[in-house]
Design an enzyme around this catalytic site. Structure first.
Site, short mmCIF file in Angstrom:
data_model
loop_
_atom_site.label_atom_id
_atom_site.label_comp_id
_atom_site.label_asym_id
_atom_site.label_seq_id
_atom_site.Cartn_x
_atom_site.Cartn_y
_atom_site.Cartn_z
N SER A 126 0.83 -1.22 0.00
CA SER A 126 0.00 0.00 0.00
C SER A 126 0.86 1.25 0.00
CB SER A 126 -0.88 0.02 1.25
OG SER A 126 -1.66 -1.14 1.31
N HIS A 147 -0.52 -2.71 -7.41
CA HIS A 147 -1.34 -2.40 -6.23
C HIS A 147 -2.82 -2.53 -6.54
CE1 HIS A 147 -2.71 0.70 -3.05
NE2 HIS A 147 -2.61 -0.51 -2.51
N GLU A 159 -2.89 0.01 -9.52
CA GLU A 159 -1.81 0.99 -9.68
C GLU A 159 -0.54 0.21 -10.05
OE1 GLU A 159 -1.90 2.83 -5.80
OE2 GLU A 159 -2.91 4.60 -6.56
N ASN A 197 -3.77 6.04 -2.01
CA ASN A 197 -3.54 6.11 -0.56
C ASN A 197 -2.93 7.44 -0.12
OD1 ASN A 197 -4.66 3.67 -0.02
ND2 ASN A 197 -2.74 2.53 -0.08
N1 CAA Z 1 -16.81 -11.10 -4.25
C1 CAA Z 1 -17.94 -11.14 -4.96
N2 CAA Z 1 -18.93 -10.24 -4.81
C2 CAA Z 1 -18.76 -9.28 -3.89
C3 CAA Z 1 -17.62 -9.17 -3.09
C4 CAA Z 1 -16.61 -10.15 -3.31
N3 CAA Z 1 -15.46 -10.14 -2.63
N4 CAA Z 1 -17.76 -8.10 -2.25
C5 CAA Z 1 -18.95 -7.56 -2.52
N5 CAA Z 1 -19.54 -8.26 -3.51
C6 CAA Z 1 -20.80 -7.98 -4.14
C7 CAA Z 1 -21.97 -8.29 -3.23
O1 CAA Z 1 -22.35 -9.63 -3.38
C8 CAA Z 1 -23.04 -7.36 -3.77
O2 CAA Z 1 -23.62 -7.92 -4.93
P1 CAA Z 1 -25.12 -7.48 -5.29
O3 CAA Z 1 -25.08 -5.97 -5.50
O4 CAA Z 1 -25.42 -8.25 -6.51
O5 CAA Z 1 -25.92 -7.86 -4.06
C9 CAA Z 1 -22.23 -6.15 -4.23
O6 CAA Z 1 -20.88 -6.59 -4.39
C10 CAA Z 1 -22.31 -5.10 -3.20
O7 CAA Z 1 -21.79 -5.67 -2.00
P2 CAA Z 1 -22.56 -5.40 -0.60
O8 CAA Z 1 -24.02 -5.50 -0.84
O9 CAA Z 1 -21.89 -6.26 0.41
O10 CAA Z 1 -22.23 -3.92 -0.12
P3 CAA Z 1 -21.89 -2.68 -0.98
O11 CAA Z 1 -22.95 -2.41 -1.94
O12 CAA Z 1 -21.48 -1.62 -0.03
O13 CAA Z 1 -20.58 -3.11 -1.79
C11 CAA Z 1 -18.27 -2.82 -1.58
C12 CAA Z 1 -19.46 -3.61 -1.09
C13 CAA Z 1 -18.03 -3.14 -3.04
C14 CAA Z 1 -17.05 -3.23 -0.74
C15 CAA Z 1 -18.57 -1.31 -1.44
O14 CAA Z 1 -19.04 -1.07 -0.09
C16 CAA Z 1 -17.35 -0.45 -1.69
O15 CAA Z 1 -16.99 -0.22 -2.83
N6 CAA Z 1 -16.70 0.03 -0.58
C17 CAA Z 1 -15.52 0.88 -0.71
C18 CAA Z 1 -14.32 -0.02 -0.88
C19 CAA Z 1 -13.05 0.78 -1.03
O16 CAA Z 1 -13.01 1.99 -0.85
N7 CAA Z 1 -11.96 0.06 -1.37
C20 CAA Z 1 -10.62 0.65 -1.44
C21 CAA Z 1 -9.95 0.51 -0.08
S1 CAA Z 1 -8.35 1.20 -0.07
C22 CAA Z 1 -7.39 -0.03 -0.75
O17 CAA Z 1 -7.86 -1.09 -1.07
C23 CAA Z 1 -5.93 0.28 -0.93
C24 CAA Z 1 -5.02 0.02 0.24
O18 CAA Z 1 -3.83 -0.09 0.03
C25 CAA Z 1 -5.55 -0.02 1.60
P1 NAD Z 2 -3.62 -9.77 5.62
O1 NAD Z 2 -3.12 -9.63 7.03
O2 NAD Z 2 -5.07 -10.01 5.38
O3 NAD Z 2 -2.83 -10.95 4.87
C1 NAD Z 2 -1.42 -11.03 4.91
C2 NAD Z 2 -1.10 -12.52 4.81
O4 NAD Z 2 0.29 -12.67 4.57
C3 NAD Z 2 -1.40 -13.29 6.11
O5 NAD Z 2 -2.34 -14.32 5.84
C4 NAD Z 2 -0.05 -13.86 6.54
O6 NAD Z 2 -0.12 -15.17 7.07
C5 NAD Z 2 0.70 -13.86 5.21
N1 NAD Z 2 2.16 -13.82 5.35
C6 NAD Z 2 2.88 -13.03 6.17
N2 NAD Z 2 4.20 -13.26 5.99
C7 NAD Z 2 4.30 -14.19 5.01
C8 NAD Z 2 5.38 -14.84 4.35
N3 NAD Z 2 6.65 -14.57 4.69
N4 NAD Z 2 5.11 -15.75 3.37
C9 NAD Z 2 3.83 -16.04 3.05
N5 NAD Z 2 2.74 -15.47 3.63
C10 NAD Z 2 3.00 -14.56 4.60
O7 NAD Z 2 -3.14 -8.46 4.88
P2 NAD Z 2 -3.77 -7.76 3.56
O8 NAD Z 2 -4.80 -6.76 4.00
O9 NAD Z 2 -4.12 -8.81 2.57
O10 NAD Z 2 -2.51 -6.92 3.04
C11 NAD Z 2 -1.46 -7.58 2.36
C12 NAD Z 2 -0.66 -6.56 1.59
O11 NAD Z 2 -1.53 -5.87 0.66
C13 NAD Z 2 -0.04 -5.46 2.45
O12 NAD Z 2 1.19 -5.08 1.87
C14 NAD Z 2 -1.07 -4.34 2.35
O13 NAD Z 2 -0.49 -3.06 2.58
C15 NAD Z 2 -1.52 -4.47 0.92
N6 NAD Z 2 -2.86 -3.95 0.62
C16 NAD Z 2 -3.87 -4.08 1.53
C17 NAD Z 2 -5.16 -3.61 1.18
C18 NAD Z 2 -6.34 -3.74 2.15
O14 NAD Z 2 -7.39 -3.07 1.94
N7 NAD Z 2 -6.22 -4.55 3.20
C19 NAD Z 2 -5.38 -3.03 -0.07
C20 NAD Z 2 -4.32 -2.94 -0.97
C21 NAD Z 2 -3.04 -3.40 -0.62
#
Ligand code: CAA
Ligand code: NAD
Length: 295
Positions: A126, A147, A159, A197
């Protein structure tokens, strides 16, 4: 540009399971490496339930026909292991393990000595510095960030993170791979937080600061952004969805690089992570996801 046939995924958690799923759905043979067998079992179960949702709807999120046969064919393409040697035949390995540079560098070095010379190694990090992982290998030109966004089967963005030494052939190969998965790639520089992010994490951290200061309830903060800005999830719900542990690691990494107060992890976030409140994946975050709470 190289053809990617066999894909390795390291980590079968929230992200690794989704990455493995979409790679297998698009016809690739996939090997998932995990450190913990229980995490492999949990990840495969979440892949199965996600594919079952698509089969129920007879289509994938981008409208492709999908049924039980395609579900079974997808699962048949996925192998799981806790032995890194099983990744040796892969053309591309994507790691989605814990957001920790030391652990990622150790894995990159092992993969570099194991994989064929042509293979590409990517991180789903991330926020971490991708070239620091590349520096642990002898193939820095074939290292990039790839990403994905959570939930991977639903979110279209990928990304593609180009370091200052990633080759154009590697970038072209990863763009083609992302498109084969039905994703929309964008090009990001190797800076903490890349594109999304860099914008999203300060917003999420600020929501925690507002909650910590008692400016509004968690429900009202979330409802306000959903009803006021049309967000699908409010920030505290999204934090539970992403994982509070992962968010804490990201905040520390971004603050360490930029020293921007908006990126500093709020004290409450650190304490929740120390308490094991990691969000949905641990059953408790800003909200309670336990069965009792559901009742
Ligand atoms: N697999 C299959 N289908 C899925 C699913 C999955 N993993 N997750 C959700 N769905 C489906 C559901 O079945 C549902 O289908 P229907 O509309 O046909 O019922 C649909 O997607 C909507 O799901 P929900 O009804 O559970 O709830 P929702 O409408 O809120 O959608 C969501 C869920 C898609 C997660 C939506 O809430 C959303 O887009 N949330 C924002 C997610 C977001 O911002 N992601 C980025 C996070 S940051 C990141 O990822 C980067 C990082 O490094 C941290
Ligand atoms: P998570 O905790 O759900 O999963 C991480 C997994 O890695 C665990 O199951 C752990 O057992 C496994 N693991 C740790 N060390 C390991 C190794 N040496 N060999 C094999 N497996 C190992 O974490 P996550 O949320 O899936 O995040 C994973 C990566 O993806 C991170 O770098 C995170 O920043 C990035 N990411 C997370 C998100 C999010 O929304 N959670 C979105 C985009 C990117």
């Amino acid at each position: 540009m190289r053809e990617i046939k066999r894909v390795g995924v390291c980590g079968c958690g929230l992200m690794g399971s989704g990455i493995a799923q979409v790679a297998a759905m698009s016809g690739h043979d996939v090997v998932i490496l995990e450190a913990v067998q229980a995490a492999l079992d949990k990840g495969i179960a979440s892949i199965g339930s996600s594919l079952a949702k698509f089969a129920e709807k007879s289509k994938t999120p981008d409208g492709q026909p999908f049924d039980a046969n395609l579900r079974d064919a997808t699962l048949a393409r996925i192998k799981t292991t806790t032995n890194i040697a099983d990744l040796a035949p892969c053309d591309l390995v994507i790691e989605a393990i814990v957001e920790n540079m030391a652990v990622k560098r150790e894995l990159f070095a092992k993969l570099d000595s194991l994989l064929a010379p042509h293979a590409i190694i990517c991180s789903n990090t991330s926020s971490l510095c991708v070239i620091e992982m590349a520096a642990a290998t002898k193939r820095p030109e074939q290292i990039a960030g790839l990403h994905f966004f959570n939930p991977v089967p639903i979110m279209k963005l990928v990304e593609v993170v180009k370091t200052i030494v990633t080759s154009q052939e590697t970038i072209d190969t990863l763009y083609a791979f992302a498109k084969k998965l039905g994703k929309a790639p964008v090009l990001a520089q190797d800076t903490p937080g890349f594109i999304v992010n860099r914008l999203l994490v300060p917003y999420l951290l600020y929501a925690i600061r507002m909650y910590e200061a008692g400016l509004a309830s968690r429900e009202d903060i979330d409802e306000s952004m959903k009803l006021g800005c049309g967000y699908p999830m409010g920030p505290l719900t999204l934090l539970d969805f992403v994982g509070l542990d992962t968010t804490y690691f990201i905040a520390e990494i971004m603050f360490d690089e930029f020293k921007d107060p908006l990126m500093a992890p709020p004290p409450l976030l650190k304490r929740m992570v120390l308490a094991g409140h990691h969000g949905r994946k641990s059953g408790r975050g800003f909200y309670d996801y336990s069965a009792a709470a559901k009742k």
